[in-house]
Motif scaffolding. Structure first.
Motif, short mmCIF file in Angstrom:
data_model
loop_
_atom_site.label_atom_id
_atom_site.label_comp_id
_atom_site.label_asym_id
_atom_site.label_seq_id
_atom_site.Cartn_x
_atom_site.Cartn_y
_atom_site.Cartn_z
N GLY A 191 0.82 -1.21 0.00
CA GLY A 191 0.00 0.00 0.00
C GLY A 191 0.85 1.26 0.00
N SER A 192 0.37 2.29 0.71
CA SER A 192 1.06 3.59 0.67
C SER A 192 2.42 3.55 1.34
N VAL A 193 2.58 2.76 2.41
CA VAL A 193 3.89 2.65 3.06
C VAL A 193 4.89 2.04 2.08
N ALA A 194 4.47 1.03 1.34
CA ALA A 194 5.34 0.43 0.33
C ALA A 194 5.64 1.42 -0.80
N ASP A 204 3.40 -5.11 4.01
CA ASP A 204 1.96 -5.00 4.33
C ASP A 204 1.68 -5.32 5.79
N GLY A 205 0.42 -5.57 6.09
CA GLY A 205 -0.02 -5.89 7.44
C GLY A 205 -1.02 -4.88 7.96
N PHE A 206 -0.69 -3.59 7.82
CA PHE A 206 -1.58 -2.54 8.34
C PHE A 206 -2.90 -2.48 7.57
N ASN A 207 -2.82 -2.33 6.25
CA ASN A 207 -4.05 -2.21 5.46
C ASN A 207 -4.93 -3.44 5.60
N GLU A 208 -4.29 -4.60 5.74
CA GLU A 208 -5.05 -5.84 5.81
C GLU A 208 -6.00 -5.86 7.01
N VAL A 209 -5.61 -5.22 8.11
CA VAL A 209 -6.50 -5.21 9.28
C VAL A 209 -7.25 -3.89 9.42
N ALA A 210 -6.56 -2.77 9.18
CA ALA A 210 -7.19 -1.46 9.39
C ALA A 210 -8.25 -1.16 8.34
N LEU A 211 -7.94 -1.44 7.07
CA LEU A 211 -8.91 -1.15 6.01
C LEU A 211 -9.93 -2.27 5.86
N SER A 212 -9.53 -3.51 6.09
CA SER A 212 -10.51 -4.61 6.03
C SER A 212 -11.58 -4.44 7.10
N ASN A 213 -11.21 -3.83 8.22
CA ASN A 213 -12.21 -3.55 9.25
C ASN A 213 -13.30 -2.64 8.72
N LEU A 214 -12.93 -1.70 7.84
CA LEU A 214 -13.93 -0.82 7.22
C LEU A 214 -14.83 -1.64 6.28
#
Length: 445
Positions: free
Chosen positions: A121-124, A188-198
């Motif tokens: 994502g954006s961090v990458a 990755d890792g962040f988007n998988e939990v933070a955005l999937s929660n949305l």
């Protein structure tokens, strides 16, 4: 009497000119001090740079230009960014919509080149930009005899908001299109939990793209955006046009006072831009349900799943997709390296200064819940990934011993110091894995 009045007028004008001159001198001196404190160099003898970071203004997430929405629906990837120029020197949104100096597929022009693909994502994406500008990976590789003469060509396949399976799909697509890789990095890792929660909150299947990124586009495609949302899009368009002009004029300032005043104005425009993005998020229509007509199809859920059930599914899926990326890479003789990204909402031993807390932490964060519930579950899967021969690295604690601020916002992104630490960690981890020795041993030879 007339002579007396004329004398008073001349004295008044003289006093006004003197006061204006003094005001200008004090303003210029103050601006010189302001610039020196911020940039640690004297304004008049500064090394001019076209890099937006050197302006001292955080433009992450801002694409300077006229268009209000730069993302475009993509039939395979979910969404990409519209090809076009970028404000970072040497970069563009290429023919596939990724921020990079190169069009894809990239073909080697020399046998001395190593092609490194970066996914996430954006961090990458930010890591890729930092790497291209600073060549940290290449410098670390040069400490190893067999890599010392190699030129690293870093290709970014990362866009803000991407989460699995987008990385997996893009890797397979680009391999099918003939893109060659000598090494693959997945962050990755962040988007998988933070955005999937949305996704869960909106009753969308977690494997669907992030609703925060895809729904504005589907709203436009369905012609279902509200009038308020459309007006906000026009304001965003105006913001970006003003930003482009203002940044260009800021770089042309010959006086420190000019620079100080215009930089404050640019910061105001950036603030307005981000506020309009938040306003757009509030105004846009809710996604159409399955009973309404839409040209876009999503897999949906009948209800919001309980956190315990939902995040277990997300963690299992994250592990599965990373194993598949590793298997695809291995089948094509490409070393695969997976980095689990650090985030401020996952508590480690890092001590935040009061100044960094104001930048990095927000009680209203929509991402904190996903990180606090999801990160421990992802971390539990790391041993499973290693058992499947995945080169995965847990980077959550790499900032613990760094005294300076490392976070650039209250989401997930790093400032220049954070990018430096993260890039060095990635480079050292890769080289030590490839050589089978700690880097210190190699550098002694």
């Amino acid at each position: 009497m007339k002579k007396l009045n004329l004398k008073f007028i001349k004295e008044g004008l003289k006093l006004t000119v003197i006061n204006l001159a003094l005001l200008f001198v004090f303003l210029e001196l103050g601006s010189l001090g302001f610039y020196f404190i911020r940039n640690q160099q004297f304004f008049y003898t500064r090394e001019k740079s076209e890099d937006y970071r050197d302006l001292g203004i955080n433009l992450e997430g801002v694409r300077v230009g006229g268009e209000s929405i730069v993302e475009r629906l993509h039939p395979f990837f979910g969404f990409v960014q519209k090809p076009g120029p970028d404000f970072r020197p040497g970069f563009k949104y290429n023919n596939y919509g990724f921020i990079t100096p190169y069009d894809y597929p990239f073909v080697k022009t020399s046998d001395n080149q190593l092609i490194v693909g970066v996914f996430g994502g954006s961090v990458a994406s930010n890591y890729s930009i930092y790497e291209v500008n600073n060549k940290v990976l290449e410098q670390i590789f040069r400490q190893i005899p067999e890599y010392k003469d190699k030129e690293i060509i870093l290709l970014s396949f990362a866009i803000g908001g991407y989460k699995q399976p987008q990385q997996l799909l893009i890797l397979n697509y680009m391999l099918a299109r003939g893109q060659k890789f000598d090494l693959i990095i997945n962050i990755d890792g962040f988007n998988e939990v933070a955005l999937s929660n949305l996704n869960n909150q909106r009753q969308l299947d977690f494997a669907m793209p992030s609703p925060a990124h895809i729904e504005p586009l589907t709203g436009l495609a369905n012609n279902s955006l509200s009038n308020k949302a459309l007006r906000t899009l026009l304001e965003i368009k105006d913001n970006k046009e003003q930003l482009g002009d203002s940044i260009e004029s800021l770089q042309d300032c010959k006086l420190a006072s000019c620079y100080a005043v215009k930089s404050v104005y640019v910061q105001t425009l950036v603030k307005n831009y981000r506020e309009n993005l938040q306003r757009f998020e509030r105004y846009r229509n809710k996604p159409l349900d399955q009973n309404q007509e839409s040209v876009i199809f999503f897999y949906s859920q009948d209800s919001v799943l309980p956190d315990a059930v939902f995040f277990e599914q997300v963690a299992d899926y994250w592990a599965k997709t990373s194993i598949l990326m590793h298997q695809v890479a291995t089948a094509n003789n490409i070393p695969y390296f997976h980095f689990f990204q650090p985030n401020q909402y996952w508590k480690t031993n890092r001590k935040f200064s009061e100044a960094e807390k104001k930048i990095a932490l927000s009680e209203a964060s929509p991402y904190e819940k996903g990180v606090k519930i999801g990160y421990p579950l992802l971390l539990e899967r790391i041993d499973d990934l290693k058992a499947n021969n995945v080169n995965i690295f847990n980077a959550v604690s790499i900032f613990d011993d760094v005294a300076e601020p490392v976070y650039g916002d209250n989401c997930c992104h790093y400032n220049a110091k954070g990018d430096e630490v993260f890039s060095n960690y990635i480079g050292r981890s890769i080289v030590e894995t490839l050589t089978g020795k700690p880097l210190e041993e190699n550098t002694k030879k």
